[in-house]
Design a protein around this motif. Sequence first.
Motif, PDB file in Angstrom:
ATOM      1  N   GLN A  15      30.548-107.355 -34.916  1.00 28.15           N
ATOM      2  CA  GLN A  15      31.954-107.742 -34.865  1.00 28.15           C
ATOM      3  C   GLN A  15      32.421-108.224 -36.230  1.00 28.15           C
ATOM      4  O   GLN A  15      31.618-108.627 -37.066  1.00 28.15           O
ATOM      5  N   ALA A  16      33.709-108.158 -36.434  1.00 27.50           N
ATOM      6  CA  ALA A  16      34.302-108.615 -37.696  1.00 27.50           C
ATOM      7  C   ALA A  16      33.917-110.068 -37.927  1.00 27.50           C
ATOM      8  O   ALA A  16      33.903-110.879 -36.998  1.00 27.50           O
ATOM      9  N   GLY A  17      33.582-110.384 -39.157  1.00 26.65           N
ATOM     10  CA  GLY A  17      33.226-111.758 -39.502  1.00 26.65           C
ATOM     11  C   GLY A  17      31.758-112.091 -39.351  1.00 26.65           C
ATOM     12  O   GLY A  17      31.334-113.196 -39.687  1.00 26.65           O
ATOM     13  N   ALA A  18      30.963-111.144 -38.855  1.00 24.39           N
ATOM     14  CA  ALA A  18      29.528-111.406 -38.705  1.00 24.39           C
ATOM     15  C   ALA A  18      28.882-111.484 -40.081  1.00 24.39           C
ATOM     16  O   ALA A  18      29.282-110.802 -41.016  1.00 24.39           O
ATOM     17  N   SER A  19      27.879-112.308 -40.187  1.00 25.23           N
ATOM     18  CA  SER A  19      27.169-112.502 -41.449  1.00 25.23           C
ATOM     19  C   SER A  19      26.562-111.194 -41.938  1.00 25.23           C
ATOM     20  O   SER A  19      26.062-110.398 -41.155  1.00 25.23           O
ATOM     21  N   ALA A  20      26.597-110.994 -43.239  1.00 26.12           N
ATOM     22  CA  ALA A  20      25.983-109.803 -43.823  1.00 26.12           C
ATOM     23  C   ALA A  20      24.575-110.096 -44.331  1.00 26.12           C
ATOM     24  O   ALA A  20      23.940-109.234 -44.920  1.00 26.12           O
ATOM     25  N   ASP A  21      24.091-111.304 -44.099  1.00 27.89           N
ATOM     26  CA  ASP A  21      22.799-111.731 -44.630  1.00 27.89           C
ATOM     27  C   ASP A  21      21.666-111.394 -43.666  1.00 27.89           C
ATOM     28  O   ASP A  21      21.245-112.220 -42.851  1.00 27.89           O
ATOM     29  N   ALA A  22      21.186-110.164 -43.761  1.00 36.58           N
ATOM     30  CA  ALA A  22      20.116-109.707 -42.867  1.00 36.58           C
ATOM     31  C   ALA A  22      18.847-110.526 -43.050  1.00 36.58           C
ATOM     32  O   ALA A  22      18.114-110.770 -42.082  1.00 36.58           O
ATOM     33  N   GLN A  23      18.569-110.958 -44.261  1.00 35.76           N
ATOM     34  CA  GLN A  23      17.365-111.743 -44.520  1.00 35.76           C
ATOM     35  C   GLN A  23      17.402-113.055 -43.736  1.00 35.76           C
ATOM     36  O   GLN A  23      16.434-113.417 -43.076  1.00 35.76           O
ATOM     37  N   ALA A  24      18.531-113.762 -43.795  1.00 34.95           N
ATOM     38  CA  ALA A  24      18.662-115.039 -43.076  1.00 34.95           C
ATOM     39  C   ALA A  24      18.566-114.819 -41.571  1.00 34.95           C
ATOM     40  O   ALA A  24      17.914-115.591 -40.857  1.00 34.95           O
ATOM     41  N   VAL A  25      19.193-113.761 -41.084  1.00 32.11           N
ATOM     42  CA  VAL A  25      19.147-113.466 -39.647  1.00 32.11           C
ATOM     43  C   VAL A  25      17.714-113.145 -39.225  1.00 32.11           C
ATOM     44  O   VAL A  25      17.215-113.672 -38.226  1.00 32.11           O
ATOM     45  N   GLY A  26      17.060-112.267 -39.974  1.00 29.37           N
ATOM     46  CA  GLY A  26      15.684-111.896 -39.639  1.00 29.37           C
ATOM     47  C   GLY A  26      14.740-113.086 -39.664  1.00 29.37           C
ATOM     48  O   GLY A  26      13.897-113.244 -38.770  1.00 29.37           O
ATOM     49  N   GLU A  27      14.868-113.923 -40.686  1.00 30.52           N
ATOM     50  CA  GLU A  27      14.015-115.117 -40.771  1.00 30.52           C
ATOM     51  C   GLU A  27      14.264-116.051 -39.591  1.00 30.52           C
ATOM     52  O   GLU A  27      13.318-116.619 -39.027  1.00 30.52           O
ATOM     53  N   HIS A  28      15.523-116.189 -39.202  1.00 36.36           N
ATOM     54  CA  HIS A  28      15.842-117.081 -38.083  1.00 36.36           C
ATOM     55  C   HIS A  28      15.310-116.510 -36.762  1.00 36.36           C
ATOM     56  O   HIS A  28      14.759-117.257 -35.937  1.00 36.36           O
ATOM     57  N   GLU A  30      12.759-114.590 -36.471  1.00 33.20           N
ATOM     58  CA  GLU A  30      11.299-114.746 -36.536  1.00 33.20           C
ATOM     59  C   GLU A  30      10.893-116.177 -36.195  1.00 33.20           C
ATOM     60  O   GLU A  30       9.921-116.416 -35.478  1.00 33.20           O
ATOM     61  N   LEU A  31      11.660-117.147 -36.664  1.00 30.84           N
ATOM     62  CA  LEU A  31      11.404-118.547 -36.332  1.00 30.84           C
ATOM     63  C   LEU A  31      11.539-118.779 -34.822  1.00 30.84           C
ATOM     64  O   LEU A  31      10.679-119.424 -34.202  1.00 30.84           O
ATOM     65  N   LEU A  32      12.606-118.215 -34.231  1.00 27.84           N
ATOM     66  CA  LEU A  32      12.782-118.342 -32.775  1.00 27.84           C
ATOM     67  C   LEU A  32      11.613-117.708 -32.024  1.00 27.84           C
ATOM     68  O   LEU A  32      11.114-118.265 -31.050  1.00 27.84           O
ATOM     69  N   ARG A  33      11.190-116.535 -32.476  1.00 26.81           N
ATOM     70  CA  ARG A  33      10.068-115.846 -31.823  1.00 26.81           C
ATOM     71  C   ARG A  33       8.815-116.709 -31.867  1.00 26.81           C
ATOM     72  O   ARG A  33       8.098-116.856 -30.874  1.00 26.81           O
ATOM     73  N   GLN A  34       8.552-117.307 -33.025  1.00 26.58           N
ATOM     74  CA  GLN A  34       7.375-118.163 -33.159  1.00 26.58           C
ATOM     75  C   GLN A  34       7.484-119.395 -32.268  1.00 26.58           C
ATOM     76  O   GLN A  34       6.496-119.819 -31.654  1.00 26.58           O
ATOM     77  N   GLN A  35       8.678-119.960 -32.177  1.00 24.12           N
ATOM     78  CA  GLN A  35       8.883-121.127 -31.321  1.00 24.12           C
ATOM     79  C   GLN A  35       8.659-120.785 -29.847  1.00 24.12           C
ATOM     80  O   GLN A  35       8.303-121.645 -29.052  1.00 24.12           O
ATOM     81  N   GLN A  36       8.866-119.516 -29.497  1.00 21.91           N
ATOM     82  CA  GLN A  36       8.701-119.064 -28.114  1.00 21.91           C
ATOM     83  C   GLN A  36       7.337-118.409 -27.890  1.00 21.91           C
ATOM     84  O   GLN A  36       7.200-117.532 -27.034  1.00 21.91           O
ATOM     85  N   HIS A  37       6.351-118.806 -28.689  1.00 24.82           N
ATOM     86  CA  HIS A  37       4.977-118.328 -28.529  1.00 24.82           C
ATOM     87  C   HIS A  37       4.864-116.814 -28.673  1.00 24.82           C
ATOM     88  O   HIS A  37       4.141-116.157 -27.915  1.00 24.82           O
ATOM     89  N   GLY A  38       5.611-116.252 -29.643  1.00 27.50           N
ATOM     90  CA  GLY A  38       5.472-114.833 -29.961  1.00 27.50           C
ATOM     91  C   GLY A  38       6.400-113.907 -29.211  1.00 27.50           C
ATOM     92  O   GLY A  38       6.380-112.703 -29.454  1.00 27.50           O
TER      93      GLY A  38
END
Length: 166
Positions: A15-28, A30-38
Amino acid sequence: MRIAGFEFSEGARFQAGASADAQAVGEHLELLRQQQHGELTPEDVLNDAANPNSPLHSFFEWSDTEAARQYRLSQARGLIRAVVAVYVQDDKPAVRAKAYVHINEPGAPHYRETGHAMSQKKTRDLVLQRAWREFQQWKARYRDLKEFSELFTVAEEVERKLLKKQ
């Protein structure tokens, strides 16, 4: 194997206005995935994105009225895509095919009856271009699966023949 970085896939639409920072999104993510035991679920992502400070927040529509409308439009697109027409001709067996195809004309995307769309050069070209792009995306998504290697070989032969015609 480790992840070296993150990018958005080719053709990804947000959607319009979504962040263009794929690195930040991917890292976040990945952090959520790790917090949820993979394991990562859409529910995990949505719950996190509800926080306005989350790097995922801008990817979602937070107006319930507009979100409901967008969801219903998505349902309408799914309904249109789900309809199959049964075409008949004298002395031939019936043929089933998608009733409607998406025509992505600039500024006026719409659906047309498949037979009509394929009988017009302009819309036929648009449908075939889209089909080819989707096939190339599918091929890229599954290129590492050796079980499809024979299919990819045939696809490359077809691609060479198409390029010769052009």
